[in-house]
Design an enzyme around this catalytic site. Structure first.
Site, PDB file in Angstrom:
ATOM      1  N   ASP A 157     -33.471  -7.526  -6.399  1.00  0.00           N
ATOM      2  CA  ASP A 157     -33.983  -6.201  -6.068  1.00  0.00           C
ATOM      3  C   ASP A 157     -35.239  -6.343  -5.178  1.00  0.00           C
ATOM      4  O   ASP A 157     -36.119  -7.168  -5.480  1.00  0.00           O
ATOM      5  CB  ASP A 157     -34.337  -5.502  -7.393  1.00  0.00           C
ATOM      6  CG  ASP A 157     -34.656  -4.036  -7.233  1.00  0.00           C
ATOM      7  OD1 ASP A 157     -34.247  -3.444  -6.217  1.00  0.00           O
ATOM      8  OD2 ASP A 157     -35.305  -3.473  -8.148  1.00  0.00           O
ATOM      9  N   HIS A 158     -35.304  -5.560  -4.106  1.00  0.00           N
ATOM     10  CA  HIS A 158     -36.468  -5.563  -3.210  1.00  0.00           C
ATOM     11  C   HIS A 158     -36.827  -6.948  -2.675  1.00  0.00           C
ATOM     12  O   HIS A 158     -38.005  -7.340  -2.688  1.00  0.00           O
ATOM     13  CB  HIS A 158     -37.704  -4.964  -3.909  1.00  0.00           C
ATOM     14  CG  HIS A 158     -37.576  -3.498  -4.188  1.00  0.00           C
ATOM     15  ND1 HIS A 158     -37.640  -2.550  -3.204  1.00  0.00           N
ATOM     16  CD2 HIS A 158     -37.368  -2.831  -5.349  1.00  0.00           C
ATOM     17  CE1 HIS A 158     -37.485  -1.350  -3.749  1.00  0.00           C
ATOM     18  NE2 HIS A 158     -37.308  -1.500  -5.047  1.00  0.00           N
TER      19      HIS A 158
ATOM     20  N   ASP B 204     -35.452  -5.357   1.630  1.00  0.00           N
ATOM     21  CA  ASP B 204     -36.277  -4.152   1.728  1.00  0.00           C
ATOM     22  C   ASP B 204     -37.292  -4.299   2.854  1.00  0.00           C
ATOM     23  O   ASP B 204     -38.363  -4.872   2.682  1.00  0.00           O
ATOM     24  CB  ASP B 204     -36.989  -3.902   0.398  1.00  0.00           C
ATOM     25  CG  ASP B 204     -37.786  -2.607   0.440  1.00  0.00           C
ATOM     26  OD1 ASP B 204     -37.759  -1.933   1.495  1.00  0.00           O
ATOM     27  OD2 ASP B 204     -38.434  -2.273  -0.560  1.00  0.00           O
TER      28      ASP B 204
HETATM   29  P1  13P Z   1     -38.307   3.129 -11.854  1.00  0.00           P
HETATM   30  O1  13P Z   1     -39.192   2.060 -12.400  1.00  0.00           O
HETATM   31  O2  13P Z   1     -39.026   4.340 -11.381  1.00  0.00           O
HETATM   32  O3  13P Z   1     -37.192   3.464 -12.829  1.00  0.00           O
HETATM   33  O4  13P Z   1     -37.614   2.526 -10.540  1.00  0.00           O
HETATM   34  C1  13P Z   1     -36.912   1.326 -10.633  1.00  0.00           C
HETATM   35  C2  13P Z   1     -36.489   0.855  -9.280  1.00  0.00           C
HETATM   36  O5  13P Z   1     -36.259   1.619  -8.365  1.00  0.00           O
HETATM   37  C3  13P Z   1     -36.323  -0.603  -9.072  1.00  0.00           C
HETATM   38  O6  13P Z   1     -35.967  -0.930  -7.789  1.00  0.00           O
END
Ligand code: 13P
Length: 393
Positions: free
Chosen positions: A82-83, A104
């Site tokens: 993620d990211h 990202d």
């Molecule tokens: P929240 O922590 O707001 O649920 O978002 C999680 C997220 O988008 C991880 O990429």
């Protein structure tokens, strides 16, 4: 083996009109809780590891546990970076076992975002790995108060989204339509018309970041407009935190295990609530019947060396481990000697590929061509090599 192709997973969700939870995990407690809930609901699930959280855990140390847990699950699982902030992050994520990666560059101007994303897509697709890109900007930080990170939301526009998807080749698109990462005061206002237009224009799985704090109604509205992956973290961290605070209030509970008692159940309860709300419960079996299993490949070479003494072979092995191990899609390069004197072949390379696609991209990679032609083949005319697709369930 319930690790499945992430494209197949999200395409199924898109066609059937439900969303898969991508739950960020920061510890083995989170990992077990997320999978406990997914198993209980018979739901596909994405185990998500955010690069911004790598200061809280050792990614390389946690990933073998994530992979082992995914492989022993009985529901379909994907493992997602993620990211990811760079091409190197994506290469490393794939090496460690991610079968989906997010790039990202959404904070960059459009041209730069496209260029960086396209580079990741070229690399990842050559490894069989799906890619999520982000266009528009979702401010905030997972796990923190949104108001402490007051960046401006930049909404995704339909025209830019069309161009971005066409020019990058991403498999899934994270859009910015009013959500914010982290803990919010009040409920965010979503631009659902914009989302519907993007969905209409693209017909590809859309992703929402910043799932925490949205109402049930909002989730349903997002899913009805093409959202098939929902990223969710802060509410899980808060459920865990609340449980620890309750434990701490009890004077009798002093040690670590007493303080984290019930944390897994608290996280799992919130994951289960989301899974049921987002419509992914009871989808596991139909998806397992349709999705391609994620099967690694073992590239095995047995050889005898000519004109090299043992030290020369060791130097060759060391160079190979370094050079070949850096090629995208290579998970590991192991080297060995036959234990028995007089074996038909004295030496072995055991090279792990993330996916069958790597057989071709590895063979053609300039680093492999240079090493194979310049260093290895001249000293190993007597050799055999086979690519084995893994068959374990
Ligand atoms: P929240 O922590 O707001 O649920 O978002 C999680 C997220 O988008 C991880 O990429």
């Amino acid at each position: 083996m319930p690790l499945v192709d992430m494209n197949d997973m999200l395409r199924h969700a898109y066609e059937e009109g439900y969303a898969v939870g991508a739950f960020d995990l920061v510890s083995v407690d989170f990992l077990q809780a997320i999978l406990d809930a997914a198993e209980r609901c018979r739901a596909p699930v994405i185990l998500s590891l955010a690069e911004s959280h790598f200061e809280y855990f050792d990614f390389d140390l946690l990933m073998p546990a994530v992979e082992a847990a995914a492989r022993r699950a009985t529901v379909p699982v994907a493992i997602h970076l993620d990211h990811g902030g760079s091409l190197d992050s994506a290469v490393h994520g794939i090496r460690m076992g991610c079968n989906g990666v997010m790039v990202d560059a959404s904070h960059e101007p459009l041209e730069e975002n496209i260029a960086r994303t396209r580079a990741v897509v070229e690399m990842a697709h050559a490894c069989g790995v799906a890619v999520e890109g982000e266009l528009g900007y979702v401010p905030g930080v997972e796990g923190e108060d949104a108001e402490r990170h007051p960046g401006q939301i930049a909404y995704t526009t339909v025209e830019e989204a069309r161009r971005y998807v066409q020019e990058t080749g991403v498999d899934f698109l994270a859009v910015s339509v009013g959500t914010v990462h982290g803990r919010m005061k009040g409920v965010p206002r979503l631009d659902l018309d914009r989302l519907a237009e993007i969905d209409e224009a693209l017909h590809l799985p859309l992703v929402i970041h910043g799932g925490t704090g949205l109402s049930d109604e909002q989730f349903r509205a997002l899913i009805a407009r093409g959202v098939t992956k929902i990223n969710y973290y802060t509410a899980l961290a808060d459920a865990a935190g609340a449980r620890i605070r309750d434990n701490a209030a009890d004077q009798g509970r002093r040690g670590y295990t007493a303080l984290v008692d019930g944390v897994r159940e608290a996280i799992a309860a919130e994951v289960e609530r989301c899974i049921r709300l987002w419509g992914s419960a009871d989808r596991a079996d139909e998806l397992l019947a349709r999705a391609r299993p994620w099967r690694p490949v073992h590239h095995v070479i047995l050889f005898n060396a000519e004109g090299l003494d043992e030290a020369g072979v060791e130097a060759l092995f060391a160079e190979g481990r370094r050079v070949l191990g850096a090629i995208p899609g290579v998970r590991h390069v192991r080297t060995g000697r036959a234990l028995r004197e007089g074996a038909r072949y004295r030496y072995a390379w055991l090279i792990g590929f993330a996916h069958p696609a790597v057989v071709d991209s590895y063979r053609e990679h300039p680093a492999h061509v240079a090493f194979a032609d310049g260093r290895f083949r001249p000293v190993a005319p007597d050799r055999v090599s086979v690519d084995f697709g893994e068959t374990t369930d």
